[in-house]
Design a protein around this motif. Sequence first.
Motif, PDB file in Angstrom:
ATOM      1  N   THR A 120       0.870  -1.189   0.000  1.00 54.04           N
ATOM      2  CA  THR A 120       0.000   0.000   0.000  1.00 54.04           C
ATOM      3  C   THR A 120       0.904   1.235   0.000  1.00 54.04           C
ATOM      4  O   THR A 120       1.230   1.767   1.065  1.00 54.04           O
ATOM      5  CB  THR A 120      -0.907  -0.007   1.260  1.00 54.04           C
ATOM      6  N   PRO A 121       1.324   1.701  -1.166  1.00 56.81           N
ATOM      7  CA  PRO A 121       2.318   2.775  -1.218  1.00 56.81           C
ATOM      8  C   PRO A 121       1.846   4.102  -0.634  1.00 56.81           C
ATOM      9  O   PRO A 121       2.663   4.910  -0.212  1.00 56.81           O
ATOM     10  CB  PRO A 121       2.602   2.925  -2.724  1.00 56.81           C
ATOM     11  N   ASP A 126      -4.959   4.991   9.363  1.00 52.80           N
ATOM     12  CA  ASP A 126      -5.577   3.739   9.831  1.00 52.80           C
ATOM     13  C   ASP A 126      -4.870   2.525   9.229  1.00 52.80           C
ATOM     14  O   ASP A 126      -4.671   1.509   9.914  1.00 52.80           O
ATOM     15  CB  ASP A 126      -7.061   3.697   9.449  1.00 52.80           C
ATOM     16  N   GLU A 127      -4.498   2.622   7.963  1.00 60.56           N
ATOM     17  CA  GLU A 127      -3.802   1.498   7.316  1.00 60.56           C
ATOM     18  C   GLU A 127      -2.409   1.301   7.911  1.00 60.56           C
ATOM     19  O   GLU A 127      -1.939   0.168   8.041  1.00 60.56           O
ATOM     20  CB  GLU A 127      -3.733   1.723   5.806  1.00 60.56           C
ATOM     21  N   VAL A 128      -1.757   2.396   8.294  1.00 66.55           N
ATOM     22  CA  VAL A 128      -0.445   2.265   8.944  1.00 66.55           C
ATOM     23  C   VAL A 128      -0.620   1.586  10.308  1.00 66.55           C
ATOM     24  O   VAL A 128       0.120   0.650  10.650  1.00 66.55           O
ATOM     25  CB  VAL A 128       0.239   3.646   9.114  1.00 66.55           C
ATOM     26  N   LEU A 129      -1.608   2.039  11.050  1.00 59.95           N
ATOM     27  CA  LEU A 129      -1.852   1.433  12.366  1.00 59.95           C
ATOM     28  C   LEU A 129      -2.150  -0.057  12.227  1.00 59.95           C
ATOM     29  O   LEU A 129      -1.643  -0.883  12.993  1.00 59.95           O
ATOM     30  CB  LEU A 129      -3.012   2.149  13.070  1.00 59.95           C
ATOM     31  N   GLN A 130      -2.955  -0.386  11.227  1.00 54.86           N
ATOM     32  CA  GLN A 130      -3.285  -1.787  10.986  1.00 54.86           C
ATOM     33  C   GLN A 130      -2.034  -2.565  10.570  1.00 54.86           C
ATOM     34  O   GLN A 130      -1.760  -3.666  11.070  1.00 54.86           O
ATOM     35  CB  GLN A 130      -4.362  -1.862   9.894  1.00 54.86           C
ATOM     36  N   SER A 133       0.213  -3.314  13.478  1.00 55.00           N
ATOM     37  CA  SER A 133      -0.481  -3.783  14.681  1.00 55.00           C
ATOM     38  C   SER A 133       0.213  -4.974  15.342  1.00 55.00           C
ATOM     39  O   SER A 133       0.005  -5.246  16.518  1.00 55.00           O
ATOM     40  CB  SER A 133      -1.935  -4.142  14.360  1.00 55.00           C
ATOM     41  N   GLY A 134       1.069  -5.663  14.604  1.00 59.44           N
ATOM     42  CA  GLY A 134       1.793  -6.790  15.196  1.00 59.44           C
ATOM     43  C   GLY A 134       3.125  -6.394  15.803  1.00 59.44           C
ATOM     44  O   GLY A 134       3.881  -7.263  16.260  1.00 59.44           O
ATOM     45  N   ASN A 135       3.418  -5.089  15.799  1.00 52.46           N
ATOM     46  CA  ASN A 135       4.708  -4.607  16.300  1.00 52.46           C
ATOM     47  C   ASN A 135       4.484  -3.703  17.508  1.00 52.46           C
ATOM     48  O   ASN A 135       3.786  -2.692  17.410  1.00 52.46           O
ATOM     49  CB  ASN A 135       5.445  -3.843  15.198  1.00 52.46           C
ATOM     50  N   ARG A 144       5.039   9.091  16.355  1.00 46.78           N
ATOM     51  CA  ARG A 144       6.141   9.437  15.447  1.00 46.78           C
ATOM     52  C   ARG A 144       6.476   8.288  14.500  1.00 46.78           C
ATOM     53  O   ARG A 144       6.924   8.507  13.369  1.00 46.78           O
ATOM     54  CB  ARG A 144       7.371   9.879  16.241  1.00 46.78           C
ATOM     55  N   ILE A 145       6.295   7.075  14.951  1.00 47.15           N
ATOM     56  CA  ILE A 145       6.527   5.932  14.059  1.00 47.15           C
ATOM     57  C   ILE A 145       5.545   5.995  12.883  1.00 47.15           C
ATOM     58  O   ILE A 145       5.937   5.864  11.720  1.00 47.15           O
ATOM     59  CB  ILE A 145       6.414   4.608  14.839  1.00 47.15           C
ATOM     60  N   CYS A 146       4.281   6.244  13.176  1.00 49.42           N
ATOM     61  CA  CYS A 146       3.290   6.366  12.099  1.00 49.42           C
ATOM     62  C   CYS A 146       3.619   7.561  11.215  1.00 49.42           C
ATOM     63  O   CYS A 146       3.490   7.488   9.979  1.00 49.42           O
ATOM     64  CB  CYS A 146       1.887   6.525  12.686  1.00 49.42           C
ATOM     65  N   ALA A 147       4.047   8.654  11.837  1.00 51.20           N
ATOM     66  CA  ALA A 147       4.407   9.833  11.055  1.00 51.20           C
ATOM     67  C   ALA A 147       5.551   9.523  10.104  1.00 51.20           C
ATOM     68  O   ALA A 147       5.579   9.996   8.961  1.00 51.20           O
ATOM     69  CB  ALA A 147       4.784  10.978  11.998  1.00 51.20           C
ATOM     70  N   ALA A 148       6.506   8.728  10.567  1.00 51.57           N
ATOM     71  CA  ALA A 148       7.640   8.371   9.719  1.00 51.57           C
ATOM     72  C   ALA A 148       7.181   7.569   8.504  1.00 51.57           C
ATOM     73  O   ALA A 148       7.638   7.802   7.377  1.00 51.57           O
ATOM     74  CB  ALA A 148       8.658   7.566  10.527  1.00 51.57           C
TER      75      ALA A 148
END
Length: 160
Positions: A120-121, A126-130, A133-135, A144-148
């Motif tokens: 998913t480029p 929500d897609e990043v969080l999903q 979700s295993g990490n 900040r991880i999602c922002a990155a």
Amino acid sequence: MSETARVSLTLNGEPRTVEIGAGRTLLDTLRWELDLTGTKECCAAGECGACTVYLDGEAVNSCLVLAAEADGREVTTIEGLGSGGRLSRLQEAFLETGAIQCGFCIPGMVVAADALLRETPRPTLDEVLQGLSGNLCRCGGYTRICAAVLRAAGAADVTG
Ligand code: FES
Ligand code: FES
């Protein structure tokens, strides 16, 4: 005498062969036999994602994979994501966004995020969080991880 197995794999683009105990995990083999310590061990039970690597292009928890299962296959670790001595765009985005606190979860996060972006480029938050979700990040650095990840995907800065 304990049983050993010979495992030949392509590791970060290079052919490698190791002799290991038959029940050795891919995670232990990477860290202790092949000196690739970027991949981290935390739960050793498939629950935290710290040990995420690619196995034939699929992100897997290497603590749950026997090294023998990697025989004849391709493994890519965090050390193999950049090219020509340079970090990948995603790795740079983690640095630019200040997404790294203690850093322990980050190699697994980056591999999982890399897998997400391949599929998913242009993900939504929500897609990043999903996708991640295993990490787990015990420092709680998810914002900040999602922002990155979004930054690497070309989205506007969301660190606030
Ligand atoms: S160390 Fe493999 S999932 Fe936690
Ligand atoms: S940065 Fe410390 S566990 Fe995630």
